[in-house]
Write a protein that holds these residues in place. Sequence first.
Motif, PDB file in Angstrom:
ATOM      1  N   ALA A 114      17.496  81.722   5.074  1.00 36.59           N
ATOM      2  CA  ALA A 114      17.246  80.625   4.076  1.00 36.59           C
ATOM      3  C   ALA A 114      17.425  81.034   3.000  1.00 36.59           C
ATOM      4  O   ALA A 114      18.081  80.115   1.893  1.00 36.59           O
ATOM      5  N   SER A 115      17.396  82.192   2.261  1.00 36.41           N
ATOM      6  CA  SER A 115      17.980  82.460   0.883  1.00 36.41           C
ATOM      7  C   SER A 115      19.463  82.496   0.818  1.00 36.41           C
ATOM      8  O   SER A 115      19.893  82.542  -0.369  1.00 36.41           O
ATOM      9  N   GLU A 116      20.120  82.395   1.956  1.00 36.82           N
ATOM     10  CA  GLU A 116      21.660  82.490   2.043  1.00 36.82           C
ATOM     11  C   GLU A 116      22.254  80.990   1.987  1.00 36.82           C
ATOM     12  O   GLU A 116      23.608  80.957   1.805  1.00 36.82           O
ATOM     13  N   ARG A 117      21.434  80.114   2.322  1.00 37.63           N
ATOM     14  CA  ARG A 117      21.854  78.751   2.443  1.00 37.63           C
ATOM     15  C   ARG A 117      22.246  78.098   1.228  1.00 37.63           C
ATOM     16  O   ARG A 117      21.239  77.904   0.255  1.00 37.63           O
ATOM     17  N   VAL A 118      23.268  77.286   1.212  1.00 34.81           N
ATOM     18  CA  VAL A 118      23.530  76.517  -0.006  1.00 34.81           C
ATOM     19  C   VAL A 118      23.806  75.296   0.297  1.00 34.81           C
ATOM     20  O   VAL A 118      24.701  75.113   1.649  1.00 34.81           O
ATOM     21  N   PRO A 119      23.414  74.064  -0.112  1.00 29.99           N
ATOM     22  CA  PRO A 119      24.000  72.693   0.524  1.00 29.99           C
ATOM     23  C   PRO A 119      25.358  72.764   0.360  1.00 29.99           C
ATOM     24  O   PRO A 119      26.167  73.232  -0.742  1.00 29.99           O
ATOM     25  N   ARG A 120      25.801  71.680   1.001  1.00 33.55           N
ATOM     26  CA  ARG A 120      27.480  71.525   1.068  1.00 33.55           C
ATOM     27  C   ARG A 120      27.711  70.195   0.605  1.00 33.55           C
ATOM     28  O   ARG A 120      27.453  69.204   1.242  1.00 33.55           O
ATOM     29  N   ASN A 121      28.338  69.982  -0.499  1.00 30.79           N
ATOM     30  CA  ASN A 121      28.632  68.640  -1.108  1.00 30.79           C
ATOM     31  C   ASN A 121      30.103  68.324  -1.084  1.00 30.79           C
ATOM     32  O   ASN A 121      30.644  67.226  -1.497  1.00 30.79           O
ATOM     33  N   SER A 122      31.121  69.205  -0.840  1.00 31.68           N
ATOM     34  CA  SER A 122      32.368  68.989  -0.710  1.00 31.68           C
ATOM     35  C   SER A 122      33.138  70.030   0.148  1.00 31.68           C
ATOM     36  O   SER A 122      32.394  71.151   0.475  1.00 31.68           O
ATOM     37  N   CYS A 123      34.002  69.496   0.735  1.00 29.32           N
ATOM     38  CA  CYS A 123      34.897  70.588   1.722  1.00 29.32           C
ATOM     39  C   CYS A 123      36.130  71.185   0.725  1.00 29.32           C
ATOM     40  O   CYS A 123      37.135  70.487   0.419  1.00 29.32           O
ATOM     41  N   PHE A 124      35.707  72.344   0.327  1.00 33.07           N
ATOM     42  CA  PHE A 124      36.869  73.030  -0.778  1.00 33.07           C
ATOM     43  C   PHE A 124      38.074  73.153  -0.047  1.00 33.07           C
ATOM     44  O   PHE A 124      39.153  72.744  -0.860  1.00 33.07           O
ATOM     45  N   PRO A 125      38.567  73.626   1.207  1.00 30.83           N
ATOM     46  CA  PRO A 125      39.683  73.813   1.543  1.00 30.83           C
ATOM     47  C   PRO A 125      40.354  72.500   1.722  1.00 30.83           C
ATOM     48  O   PRO A 125      41.734  72.312   1.658  1.00 30.83           O
ATOM     49  N   PRO A 175      44.317  96.663   1.136  1.00 32.44           N
ATOM     50  CA  PRO A 175      44.871  95.398   0.420  1.00 32.44           C
ATOM     51  C   PRO A 175      45.216  94.148   1.320  1.00 32.44           C
ATOM     52  O   PRO A 175      44.996  92.996   1.181  1.00 32.44           O
ATOM     53  N   SER A 176      45.719  94.809   2.444  1.00 32.67           N
ATOM     54  CA  SER A 176      46.172  93.558   3.350  1.00 32.67           C
ATOM     55  C   SER A 176      45.067  93.099   4.108  1.00 32.67           C
ATOM     56  O   SER A 176      45.150  91.750   4.440  1.00 32.67           O
ATOM     57  N   VAL A 177      44.180  93.789   4.207  1.00 32.47           N
ATOM     58  CA  VAL A 177      42.600  93.240   4.890  1.00 32.47           C
ATOM     59  C   VAL A 177      42.339  91.889   3.831  1.00 32.47           C
ATOM     60  O   VAL A 177      41.885  90.978   4.542  1.00 32.47           O
ATOM     61  N   LYS A 178      42.365  92.218   2.730  1.00 34.31           N
ATOM     62  CA  LYS A 178      41.624  91.290   1.738  1.00 34.31           C
ATOM     63  C   LYS A 178      42.644  89.776   1.648  1.00 34.31           C
ATOM     64  O   LYS A 178      42.060  88.700   1.602  1.00 34.31           O
ATOM     65  N   LEU A 179      43.985  89.947   1.706  1.00 33.89           N
ATOM     66  CA  LEU A 179      44.892  89.191   1.752  1.00 33.89           C
ATOM     67  C   LEU A 179      44.574  88.228   3.019  1.00 33.89           C
ATOM     68  O   LEU A 179      44.794  86.900   3.151  1.00 33.89           O
ATOM     69  N   LEU A 180      44.723  88.852   4.227  1.00 32.20           N
ATOM     70  CA  LEU A 180      44.494  88.200   5.595  1.00 32.20           C
ATOM     71  C   LEU A 180      43.462  87.488   5.739  1.00 32.20           C
ATOM     72  O   LEU A 180      43.240  86.372   6.387  1.00 32.20           O
ATOM     73  N   GLN A 181      42.168  88.210   5.146  1.00 28.78           N
ATOM     74  CA  GLN A 181      41.049  87.493   5.418  1.00 28.78           C
ATOM     75  C   GLN A 181      40.866  86.019   4.486  1.00 28.78           C
ATOM     76  O   GLN A 181      40.273  85.090   5.190  1.00 28.78           O
ATOM     77  N   SER A 182      41.701  86.083   3.488  1.00 33.23           N
ATOM     78  CA  SER A 182      41.723  84.787   2.903  1.00 33.23           C
ATOM     79  C   SER A 182      42.470  83.732   3.547  1.00 33.23           C
ATOM     80  O   SER A 182      42.562  82.745   3.819  1.00 33.23           O
ATOM     81  N   ILE A 183      43.464  84.226   4.369  1.00 32.33           N
ATOM     82  CA  ILE A 183      44.470  83.367   4.952  1.00 32.33           C
ATOM     83  C   ILE A 183      43.639  82.860   6.245  1.00 32.33           C
ATOM     84  O   ILE A 183      43.774  81.793   6.525  1.00 32.33           O
ATOM     85  N   VAL A 184      43.010  83.798   6.911  1.00 31.29           N
ATOM     86  CA  VAL A 184      41.984  83.382   8.045  1.00 31.29           C
ATOM     87  C   VAL A 184      41.101  82.218   7.823  1.00 31.29           C
ATOM     88  O   VAL A 184      40.754  81.070   8.111  1.00 31.29           O
ATOM     89  N   GLU A 185      40.384  82.576   6.414  1.00 29.11           N
ATOM     90  CA  GLU A 185      39.362  81.567   5.974  1.00 29.11           C
ATOM     91  C   GLU A 185      40.207  80.097   5.553  1.00 29.11           C
ATOM     92  O   GLU A 185      39.629  79.145   6.174  1.00 29.11           O
ATOM     93  N   TYR A 186      41.415  80.040   5.027  1.00 29.90           N
ATOM     94  CA  TYR A 186      41.996  78.862   4.748  1.00 29.90           C
ATOM     95  C   TYR A 186      42.351  78.056   6.034  1.00 29.90           C
ATOM     96  O   TYR A 186      42.159  76.970   6.087  1.00 29.90           O
ATOM     97  N   GLN A 187      42.973  78.928   6.971  1.00 30.25           N
ATOM     98  CA  GLN A 187      43.504  78.292   8.194  1.00 30.25           C
ATOM     99  C   GLN A 187      42.348  77.613   9.211  1.00 30.25           C
ATOM    100  O   GLN A 187      42.666  76.867   9.740  1.00 30.25           O
ATOM    101  N   HIS A 188      41.068  78.564   9.011  1.00 25.91           N
ATOM    102  CA  HIS A 188      40.245  78.014   9.831  1.00 25.91           C
ATOM    103  C   HIS A 188      39.414  76.558   9.140  1.00 25.91           C
ATOM    104  O   HIS A 188      39.246  75.605   9.986  1.00 25.91           O
ATOM    105  N   GLU A 189      39.535  76.496   7.890  1.00 27.22           N
ATOM    106  CA  GLU A 189      38.900  75.272   7.450  1.00 27.22           C
ATOM    107  C   GLU A 189      40.193  74.007   7.780  1.00 27.22           C
ATOM    108  O   GLU A 189      39.610  73.024   7.925  1.00 27.22           O
ATOM    109  N   ARG A 190      41.373  74.571   7.759  1.00 30.13           N
ATOM    110  CA  ARG A 190      42.330  73.331   8.167  1.00 30.13           C
ATOM    111  C   ARG A 190      42.058  73.039   9.366  1.00 30.13           C
ATOM    112  O   ARG A 190      42.274  72.082  10.055  1.00 30.13           O
TER     113      ARG A 190
END
Length: 715
Positions: free
Chosen positions: A179-190, A292-307
């Motif tokens: 519960a302490s980690e949850r935040v309401p979602r008012n917009s779809c950022f990606p 370094p590549s981990v951090k780049l690819l994690q962002s790509i995975v996050e963005y593609q999943h939202e799409r």
Amino acid sequence: MLAMAFRAVNSRRHIGLQQLSSLAWAGRTLLGPMRSCKFVVDESTNESMLICSALRLIESLDLTSAAGQLLNETIQAQNKEFKIGMSTLLFLVGAWSNAVLECLQQNVPVSAIVSVMSEGLDSCCEEVQCLQISVHDVNKELCSISVRPSASESKASQIPGHSSLNHQIFLYFQKDISASERVPRNSCFPQEADCNFNKGLVWPLASFGSVASLVRSVDDKSTSVVSGSGVSASICKQKKLTHSRYFSTVAKSHVSTHLSDCQVYLSGQSARTCECCGLGYLAMALSHGNQPSVKLLQSIVEYQHERAECSGSSQFSIAEIATCCLPGLPESYSCVCPGFIALVSPEQATVIKYFQDKSLWILLMDGDLTEQYRHLGFTKPRNVKTVVEYPSLQEGGSRDLWLSNMLDILISLKVNLVLVKGDVCENLMERCIANNILVIRSVTQNVLSAFGKVTGAQPVTYLTQLRAACLGSGVWVELWKGCDERAMELGQLVPVRIKVQGIPLLTAVLTTTVASKMQLIEDQFWTFVYRLHHALKDGKVFLGGGAVEFLCLSHSQMLAEQSLKLADKSAVKESHSPQLAASSSEYKAVVLRALATGWNLYLSVIMCNTAKAASEFEARTLIDHHLQKAADCGSPSAYVLKEFRRGGMFRGCSIPSAGSEEGVKVYDNVTAKMEAWRRALDLVLLVLQTDAEIIIGPKRSQLLNSHSSSEFMFL
């Protein structure tokens, strides 16, 4: 006796195997996450390049021998199909070449070497099936490593509104959110970054792995707090959360990016939530220490999943990823940006300023934009590298006529932007700049396809084929701005960003201040991307850290021991020809031991390159110790699983995870690794049999007198 045998081998001139061994020896330092890089110097230009892959090493060597050419073709075939596993292939070629030479020194027949080694590798491939684990189980296990909130952390004030959390994202990331980690979602950022082309999203490398991102609109002073995993978002009116470990102030991050009317701020503090989300965590397990590549690819995975949630497309698409190398900038400037980033000349940059805030017509060309270009046809040759040196255009009317015709076509159809897959005529480029037409060369096929799907543009091979229906629209071009909100000029190159509404393309901007390191960084990034791609394609992975090779070593030794026991029994039963029966089994034992020697050498080099052992002697001593323990256990596979899970021998190179003392387990690809094994052994056996034919040779007279003599050509 050994010296006499060695001289016998040399006198019989098994040169092919010796050449393979020598070539492969140069790549022995390229194994493992702590591999040693090599400098390759171009003698013609005196420029140097840092490499860490077998592919670049082989491309840099002068391979004049037949064995070297075969090795090059084998590595190129592995690279074309998988893009990974070349270093393993190269090393095993050398290890098994030496093993075969040892068998020849002991007078083992070539036919026995070929059959037993092939059977031994097939048996090893079947044995290691038990070390495969599905990607779903890997995600489940890796996410369970995350540390639960401590007692002090659980007392943090709770944020209401968690009921709006998307259940599909919850299942995808497989992350228990208190519960302490949850935040309401008012917009779809990606969706904002993707569906509104006036807004963009950039993830600077310095802030990758962060849990919270602050997105501030210039028009609206409110700030949207977006979780690093893309799970939730909330609107805050200039308030800062100082009591939660998941949020940090904007002051902690000195990196910001301004794209049109949207500014993105990312917190610089890493946290477990982003590291433990779905494919991002699997990517870390496959990174083999490439942070370094981990951090780049994690962002790509996050963005593609939202799409994928919005469009229903696949979770991870390698076709939607491009790279742009920017030498001269610090590595902290590396980021992931929607759209296509390309490098142009300063003269072309003046055209981009003319295009500011204008929608452009785009043309896609699937070939070269030169007068001499002719396409190869629909069936292009495989494994053929063609080098064409075009003669200079003839002076006079012929050159001017072609240039004028091509320019008239572009101007008449009001083309603003041309993306060319191949090369571009310099004279035509200059005329295009003078007429405010931007031409970008060397664009990859996946980038052309991405722009074609979104803009409606149809690729053409020649400008004479161009019609108005082939053009696309709705494209915007701007100078790319770095983390300090300034447009970049890197000597003779200027990075530009090409964007269009709805395009799924992401560009990983790779930067470094060391020019010779640029190729190394790009190779490491793509290697990591393809590891994740093939893991998802296979749906399973191997236990890493040398676990698979250790089981192959143990299994090969066990088969050799069984062959010796069978030899003793056969010698007793076959009293009429005991020597013949025993020698056959002894040959098998010798060959299997030679196969095991290759696995042993591979493991010892891996352990030295990962700092598990100070020397090969120490590494082999440790390997023998574990082999004995595996034999005492009764089941080597069970011993390997036990050691891997408890963090023993095969977890020494595990990747540390923020907030987790255990770290992330290391995994390897399945199909690419096993195919590298097979290709390595096939090459060694091919060269062995070719050497044998050259040394022994068929009987020429028998061939000439045979019915099939017309099919042979003697050199």
